[in-house]
Design a protein around this motif. Structure first.
Motif, PDB file in Angstrom:
ATOM      1  N   LEU A   4       0.892  -1.209   0.025  1.00  0.00           N
ATOM      2  CA  LEU A   4       0.086  -0.116   0.164  1.00  0.00           C
ATOM      3  C   LEU A   4       0.653   1.181  -0.028  1.00  0.00           C
ATOM      4  N   ARG A   5       0.478   2.078  -0.866  1.00  0.00           N
ATOM      5  CA  ARG A   5       1.132   3.573  -0.856  1.00  0.00           C
ATOM      6  C   ARG A   5       0.036   4.507  -0.526  1.00  0.00           C
ATOM      7  N   THR A   6       0.519   5.450   0.693  1.00  0.00           N
ATOM      8  CA  THR A   6      -0.238   6.450   0.975  1.00  0.00           C
ATOM      9  C   THR A   6      -0.081   7.665  -0.004  1.00  0.00           C
ATOM     10  N   ASP A   7      -1.256   8.212  -0.471  1.00  0.00           N
ATOM     11  CA  ASP A   7      -1.561   9.165  -1.513  1.00  0.00           C
ATOM     12  C   ASP A   7      -0.680  10.453  -0.894  1.00  0.00           C
ATOM     13  N   ASP A   8       0.066  11.264  -1.636  1.00  0.00           N
ATOM     14  CA  ASP A   8       0.726  12.250  -1.247  1.00  0.00           C
ATOM     15  C   ASP A   8      -0.288  13.540  -0.712  1.00  0.00           C
ATOM     16  N   SER A   9      -1.495  13.459  -1.126  1.00  0.00           N
ATOM     17  CA  SER A   9      -2.340  14.461  -0.713  1.00  0.00           C
ATOM     18  C   SER A   9      -2.600  14.394   0.844  1.00  0.00           C
ATOM     19  N   ARG A  10      -2.254  13.153   1.307  1.00  0.00           N
ATOM     20  CA  ARG A  10      -2.638  13.095   2.737  1.00  0.00           C
ATOM     21  C   ARG A  10      -1.287  13.937   3.584  1.00  0.00           C
ATOM     22  N   PHE A  11      -0.504  14.376   2.897  1.00  0.00           N
ATOM     23  CA  PHE A  11       0.597  14.978   3.660  1.00  0.00           C
ATOM     24  C   PHE A  11       1.044  16.469   3.303  1.00  0.00           C
ATOM     25  N   ALA A  12      -0.103  17.098   2.735  1.00  0.00           N
ATOM     26  CA  ALA A  12      -0.131  18.369   2.266  1.00  0.00           C
ATOM     27  C   ALA A  12      -0.332  19.398   3.386  1.00  0.00           C
ATOM     28  N   GLY A  79       6.383   0.858   6.310  1.00  0.00           N
ATOM     29  CA  GLY A  79       4.958   0.488   7.011  1.00  0.00           C
ATOM     30  C   GLY A  79       4.543   1.821   7.850  1.00  0.00           C
ATOM     31  N   PHE A  80       5.469   2.879   7.937  1.00  0.00           N
ATOM     32  CA  PHE A  80       5.267   4.259   8.371  1.00  0.00           C
ATOM     33  C   PHE A  80       5.318   5.463   7.423  1.00  0.00           C
ATOM     34  N   GLY A  81       4.755   6.441   7.747  1.00  0.00           N
ATOM     35  CA  GLY A  81       4.997   7.684   7.019  1.00  0.00           C
ATOM     36  C   GLY A  81       4.944   7.613   5.884  1.00  0.00           C
ATOM     37  N   LYS A  82       5.831   8.289   4.975  1.00  0.00           N
ATOM     38  CA  LYS A  82       5.408   8.301   3.570  1.00  0.00           C
ATOM     39  C   LYS A  82       6.004   7.084   2.736  1.00  0.00           C
ATOM     40  N   SER A  83       6.742   6.194   3.664  1.00  0.00           N
ATOM     41  CA  SER A  83       7.130   4.777   2.960  1.00  0.00           C
ATOM     42  C   SER A  83       6.188   3.921   2.555  1.00  0.00           C
ATOM     43  N   ASP A  84       6.365   2.960   1.740  1.00  0.00           N
ATOM     44  CA  ASP A  84       5.370   2.108   1.418  1.00  0.00           C
ATOM     45  C   ASP A  84       4.993   1.316   2.580  1.00  0.00           C
ATOM     46  N   LYS A  85       3.886   0.240   2.635  1.00  0.00           N
ATOM     47  CA  LYS A  85       3.335  -0.099   3.718  1.00  0.00           C
ATOM     48  C   LYS A  85       2.689  -1.575   3.291  1.00  0.00           C
ATOM     49  N   PRO A  86       3.530  -2.697   3.552  1.00  0.00           N
ATOM     50  CA  PRO A  86       3.092  -4.013   3.016  1.00  0.00           C
ATOM     51  C   PRO A  86       1.759  -4.082   4.044  1.00  0.00           C
ATOM     52  N   GLY A  87       0.669  -4.966   3.210  1.00  0.00           N
ATOM     53  CA  GLY A  87      -0.591  -4.684   3.840  1.00  0.00           C
ATOM     54  C   GLY A  87      -1.100  -5.889   5.021  1.00  0.00           C
ATOM     55  N   ALA A 194      -1.558  10.866   9.230  1.00  0.00           N
ATOM     56  CA  ALA A 194      -1.884  10.950   7.741  1.00  0.00           C
ATOM     57  C   ALA A 194      -1.228   9.828   7.239  1.00  0.00           C
ATOM     58  N   PRO A 195      -0.561   9.184   7.537  1.00  0.00           N
ATOM     59  CA  PRO A 195       0.353   7.998   6.808  1.00  0.00           C
ATOM     60  C   PRO A 195      -0.757   6.894   6.741  1.00  0.00           C
ATOM     61  N   PHE A 196      -2.015   6.821   7.538  1.00  0.00           N
ATOM     62  CA  PHE A 196      -2.701   5.704   7.624  1.00  0.00           C
ATOM     63  C   PHE A 196      -4.168   5.981   7.347  1.00  0.00           C
ATOM     64  N   PRO A 197      -4.624   6.308   5.923  1.00  0.00           N
ATOM     65  CA  PRO A 197      -5.896   6.577   5.659  1.00  0.00           C
ATOM     66  C   PRO A 197      -7.057   5.732   6.140  1.00  0.00           C
TER      67      PRO A 197
END
Length: 299
Positions: A4-12, A79-87, A194-197
């Motif tokens: 999973l990849r958190t969309d950049d808009s979450r960090f605006a 798994g945290f922040g703007k890094s990818d998150k294995p599901g 933010a990293p966790f929608p």
């Protein structure tokens, strides 16, 4: 592995986090984010966060340390922040986190590193330093340890582990607030969320408590014991910077001061704050780092 990849808009528009994002692959198809501030030619200061935070935790410290002339790097653990998150929770292990961070170090070709670590940043950072001692120049630990399963675990950690494992509700912002003495603003709480929608993005946060070696038969215990054998001969500067109000790591600073030769005669300090001392005493914590780097240069 489902990633999973958190969309950049979450960090605006996050408060006090103006840093340019940087990315590399921790393994094929798995992207790791990191902050990289200050002169690229300077010796690096690597700031490792823990659970369930991300590099946002160091937002007040990064500008201070980089302004003092240091290159400051703060990765987001996978798994945290703007890094990818294995599901899936099963996608995470202690050794995998070590491998991901080791790849990050190798790719960036970092050396003469000042390691700054707290919480799981210490469980990972102290292992990294022990396994790659030639890359590290000094270590500064705040509210962290390297457990092997030989010592008793505080009851508060046992409760946290049960909550993270079984609770259908894992409020990241509130968890950070519980470990912080000052009251976080709504915007700051939102930044930690933010990293966790959705809940499916929180597998890494749920996984970490189970990965702590609480018994000697834990899979990570032998490697951590091997790391301690290195640390017990570590003569480079080792500084503890714990806080006054952390029930989880209390006493760990004295334990490390006794066992690690490089800790002898260092300016260890206890700062005001809870578990997340980066939120409660960021200026004082940053000053410890800057002074430690200065003192060795002066020597």
């Amino acid at each position: 592995m489902r990633i999973l990849r958190t969309d950049d808009s979450r960090f605006a528009g996050l408060p006090d986090y103006p840093f340019t994002p940087n990315y590399l692959e921790a393994e094929p198809g798995l992207r790791m984010h990191y902050v990289d501030e200050g002169p690229i030619s300077a010796d690096p200061v690597v700031m490792l966060h823990g659970e369930p935070s991300w590099s946002y935790l160091y937002r007040h410290m990064i500008p201070m340390v980089s302004a003092a002339g240091h290159r400051v790097l703060a990765p987001d653990l996978i798994g945290f922040g703007k890094s990818d998150k294995p599901g899936e929770i099963r996608d995470y292990s202690y050794d995998r986190h070590i491998a991901w961070l080791s790849q990050w170090l190798r790719t960036l070709k970092l050396k003469n590193i000042t390691l700054v670590c707290q919480n799981w940043g210490s469980l990972l950072g102290l292992r990294l330093a022990a396994e790659h001692p030639d890359l590290f120049r000094r270590i500064i630990v705040g509210n962290g340890m390297l457990p092997t399963g030989e010592s008793s675990i505080p009851a508060v950690f046992t409760l946290w582990k049960a909550f993270a494992t079984h609770s259908p509700w894992l409020p990241i912002g509130r968890i950070v607030q519980l470990g912080t003495e000052r009251t976080l603003s709504k915007a700051e709480l939102a930044a930690y969320e933010a990293p966790f929608p959705t809940s499916e993005y929180k597998a890494g946060a749920r996984a970490f408590p189970k990965l702590v070696p609480v018994t000697e038969d834990h899979p990570a215990s032998p490697a951590n014991k091997a790391a301690w054998r290195v640390l017990e001969k570590w003569k480079k500067p080792f500084i503890t910077c714990f806080s006054s109000g952390d029930p989880i790591t209390r006493g760990g600073d004295r334990h490390m001061q006794r066992r690690i030769p490089g800790a002898h005669g260092q300016p260890h300090i206890t700062l005001q704050g809870g578990h997340f001392l980066q939120e409660d005493s960021p200026e004082d914590f940053a000053r410890i780092i800057i002074d430690a780097c200065k003192s060795e240069l002066a020597a």
